[in-house]
Design a protein around this motif. Structure first.
Motif, short mmCIF file in Angstrom:
data_model
loop_
_atom_site.label_atom_id
_atom_site.label_comp_id
_atom_site.label_asym_id
_atom_site.label_seq_id
_atom_site.Cartn_x
_atom_site.Cartn_y
_atom_site.Cartn_z
N ILE A 10 0.86 -1.19 0.00
CA ILE A 10 0.00 0.00 0.00
C ILE A 10 0.89 1.23 0.00
CG2 ILE A 10 -1.85 1.29 1.14
CD1 ILE A 10 -2.60 -1.29 2.62
N ILE A 11 0.82 2.03 -1.06
CA ILE A 11 1.54 3.29 -1.12
C ILE A 11 0.55 4.41 -0.77
CG2 ILE A 11 2.85 4.89 -2.55
CD1 ILE A 11 3.99 2.59 -4.06
N GLY A 12 0.95 5.25 0.17
CA GLY A 12 0.01 6.20 0.75
C GLY A 12 -0.69 5.59 1.94
N ALA A 13 -0.01 4.67 2.61
CA ALA A 13 -0.63 3.86 3.66
C ALA A 13 -1.02 4.66 4.89
CB ALA A 13 0.30 2.71 4.06
N ALA A 14 -0.36 5.78 5.13
CA ALA A 14 -0.63 6.54 6.36
C ALA A 14 -1.78 7.53 6.21
CB ALA A 14 0.63 7.28 6.80
N GLY A 15 -2.33 7.67 5.00
CA GLY A 15 -3.44 8.58 4.79
C GLY A 15 -4.75 8.02 5.31
N GLY A 16 -5.81 8.80 5.17
CA GLY A 16 -7.11 8.39 5.71
C GLY A 16 -7.62 7.09 5.11
N ILE A 17 -7.64 7.00 3.78
CA ILE A 17 -8.11 5.79 3.13
C ILE A 17 -7.06 4.68 3.23
CG2 ILE A 17 -8.71 4.78 0.88
CD1 ILE A 17 -10.03 7.49 0.19
N GLY A 18 -5.79 5.04 3.05
CA GLY A 18 -4.73 4.03 3.11
C GLY A 18 -4.66 3.34 4.46
N SER A 19 -4.78 4.09 5.54
CA SER A 19 -4.70 3.47 6.87
C SER A 19 -5.95 2.64 7.17
CB SER A 19 -4.49 4.54 7.94
OG SER A 19 -5.54 5.49 7.94
N ALA A 20 -7.11 3.10 6.71
CA ALA A 20 -8.33 2.30 6.89
C ALA A 20 -8.21 0.98 6.13
CB ALA A 20 -9.55 3.08 6.40
N LEU A 21 -7.64 1.04 4.93
CA LEU A 21 -7.44 -0.18 4.15
C LEU A 21 -6.44 -1.11 4.83
CD1 LEU A 21 -7.80 -1.85 1.53
CD2 LEU A 21 -5.91 -0.48 0.56
N ALA A 22 -5.34 -0.55 5.33
CA ALA A 22 -4.33 -1.37 5.99
C ALA A 22 -4.92 -2.12 7.18
CB ALA A 22 -3.16 -0.50 6.43
N ARG A 23 -5.71 -1.42 7.97
CA ARG A 23 -6.32 -2.07 9.14
C ARG A 23 -7.31 -3.16 8.72
NH1 ARG A 23 -6.07 3.59 10.97
NH2 ARG A 23 -4.47 3.67 12.64
N ARG A 31 -0.72 -10.03 4.75
CA ARG A 31 0.57 -9.47 5.13
C ARG A 31 0.77 -8.19 4.33
NH1 ARG A 31 4.66 -14.16 4.05
NH2 ARG A 31 3.22 -14.54 2.32
N LEU A 32 1.26 -7.16 4.99
CA LEU A 32 1.29 -5.83 4.39
C LEU A 32 2.70 -5.26 4.32
CD1 LEU A 32 -1.74 -4.29 6.33
CD2 LEU A 32 -1.77 -5.40 4.08
N PHE A 33 2.91 -4.44 3.31
CA PHE A 33 4.12 -3.64 3.17
C PHE A 33 3.64 -2.21 3.00
CE2 PHE A 33 7.92 -1.88 1.16
CZ PHE A 33 8.94 -2.51 1.87
N LEU A 34 3.89 -1.38 4.02
CA LEU A 34 3.30 -0.05 4.11
C LEU A 34 4.30 1.00 3.66
CD1 LEU A 34 1.68 -0.50 7.64
CD2 LEU A 34 0.64 -0.97 5.40
N ALA A 35 3.91 1.81 2.69
CA ALA A 35 4.82 2.80 2.14
C ALA A 35 4.15 4.17 2.08
CB ALA A 35 5.29 2.39 0.75
N GLY A 36 4.97 5.21 2.13
CA GLY A 36 4.47 6.57 2.04
C GLY A 36 5.58 7.56 2.32
N ARG A 37 5.21 8.82 2.43
CA ARG A 37 6.22 9.87 2.57
C ARG A 37 6.36 10.41 3.98
NH1 ARG A 37 3.29 15.05 -0.43
NH2 ARG A 37 1.48 15.16 0.94
N THR A 38 5.58 9.92 4.94
CA THR A 38 5.62 10.44 6.32
C THR A 38 6.12 9.35 7.26
OG1 THR A 38 3.28 9.88 6.52
CG2 THR A 38 3.81 12.14 5.94
N LEU A 45 1.81 3.26 12.34
CA LEU A 45 0.89 2.28 11.73
C LEU A 45 1.56 0.92 11.61
CD1 LEU A 45 -1.93 1.93 10.43
CD2 LEU A 45 -0.86 2.48 8.23
N GLY A 46 2.84 0.91 11.22
CA GLY A 46 3.55 -0.35 11.12
C GLY A 46 3.65 -1.07 12.45
N ALA A 47 3.89 -0.32 13.52
CA ALA A 47 3.95 -0.92 14.86
C ALA A 47 2.58 -1.47 15.27
CB ALA A 47 4.42 0.12 15.87
N GLU A 48 1.54 -0.74 14.94
CA GLU A 48 0.18 -1.19 15.27
C GLU A 48 -0.17 -2.49 14.56
OE1 GLU A 48 -4.39 0.14 14.17
OE2 GLU A 48 -2.84 1.68 14.21
N LEU A 49 0.25 -2.60 13.29
CA LEU A 49 -0.15 -3.75 12.48
C LEU A 49 0.96 -4.79 12.31
CD1 LEU A 49 -2.11 -1.84 9.67
CD2 LEU A 49 -2.97 -2.77 11.83
N ASP A 50 2.09 -4.57 12.97
CA ASP A 50 3.24 -5.46 12.87
C ASP A 50 3.62 -5.68 11.40
OD1 ASP A 50 5.28 -7.11 13.74
OD2 ASP A 50 4.03 -8.92 13.73
N ALA A 51 3.78 -4.55 10.69
CA ALA A 51 4.08 -4.60 9.26
C ALA A 51 5.29 -3.74 8.96
CB ALA A 51 2.88 -4.10 8.46
#
Length: 247
Positions: A10-23, A31-38, A45-51
């Motif tokens: 997921i690129i843009g994982a920390a945004g509103g839609i991206g984080s809702a999708l990740a959860r 299993r997720l690989f979370l990417a973005g600019r922040t 988010l990675g710590a929360e989801l162990d990703a």
């Protein structure tokens, strides 16, 4: 032992839609690989989801290639990817500077193209699913959406062409087209009561969207069970693009 749990980038994982999708995907066992600019938001988010997380400029082709190589290095494969990077800009064309226009295209269209370009070489054997995010503004004429509509319509064109190009490899490419969704990105519009009421009135269902509603549509398109769906633009917009309210 063969791993059957899907791997999604997921690129843009920390945004509103991206984080809702990740959860949501995490809750479904992916299993997720979370990417973005922040980095800070990604780390939380990675710590929360162990990703694992990866800081990337989604508009930089080489950087996005590096992101997918890192995902492959970590998991050994990817089964799907989502570009949740974008912006909301409401201006008529004559008030949009050249720099503004290039920035809007980069965030919304270049980032989507960069994801398709970088992800597909890693999905040649097993197929998979790519989901891009357009907008109702890319499908219907809305006042003062000139630049963002051009970029989001480009995402729709990219979706259709890429779906045709990669179908022989078993790679499905689809797109969701939301209306106005209540996220941090849209706060500059929804914080003002007059603007908010006007936005609500544009949607025939009489309310704004929620990130979870868009996330569920993306998860549906990612799901291998939807193996015969490709080249589709799924409106998640309260009827904005297709309907005219009686109000």
């Amino acid at each position: 032992m063969i791993q059957t749990t899907p791997v999604y980038v997921i690129i843009g994982a920390a945004g509103g839609i991206g984080s809702a999708l990740a959860r949501l995907l995490h809750a479904q066992g992916a299993r997720l690989f979370l990417a973005g600019r922040t980095p800070a938001k990604l780390a939380a988010l990675g710590a929360e989801l162990d990703a694992p997380t990866y800081t990337v400029d989604a508009t930089d082709f080489a950087a996005v290639e590096g992101c997918f190589k890192a995902a492959i290095s970590h998991y050994g494969r990817i089964d799907g990817a989502v570009n949740s990077v974008g912006s909301i800009v409401l201006k008529p064309a004559h008030l949009t500077s050249a720099d503004d226009f290039r920035h809007i295209l980069d965030l919304n269209l270049t980032s989507a193209f960069a994801l398709v370009r970088a992800a597909t070489p890693h999905m040649r054997t097993g197929g998979g699913s790519l989901v891009l995010i357009s907008s109702a503004a890319g499908q219907t004429g809305l006042i003062n959406h000139d630049a963002i509509a051009a970029a989001k319509a480009g995402v729709i064109g990219l979706t259709l062409s890429a779906a045709a190009t990669y179908a022989p490899r078993g790679i499905r490419v689809n797109c969701v087209a939301p209306g106005l969704v209540e996220t941090p990105l849209s706060q500059h519009l929804t914080a003002n009561e007059l603007n908010r009421n006007a936005s609500v009135a544009m949607h025939p269902l009489g309310r704004l969207g929620q990130p979870d509603e868009v996330a569920r549509a993306i998860a549906f398109l990612l799901d291998p069970a939807q193996s015969w769906i490709t080249g589709q633009i799924l409106g998640v917009d309260g009827g904005l693009a297709a309907l005219r309210s009686r109000k």
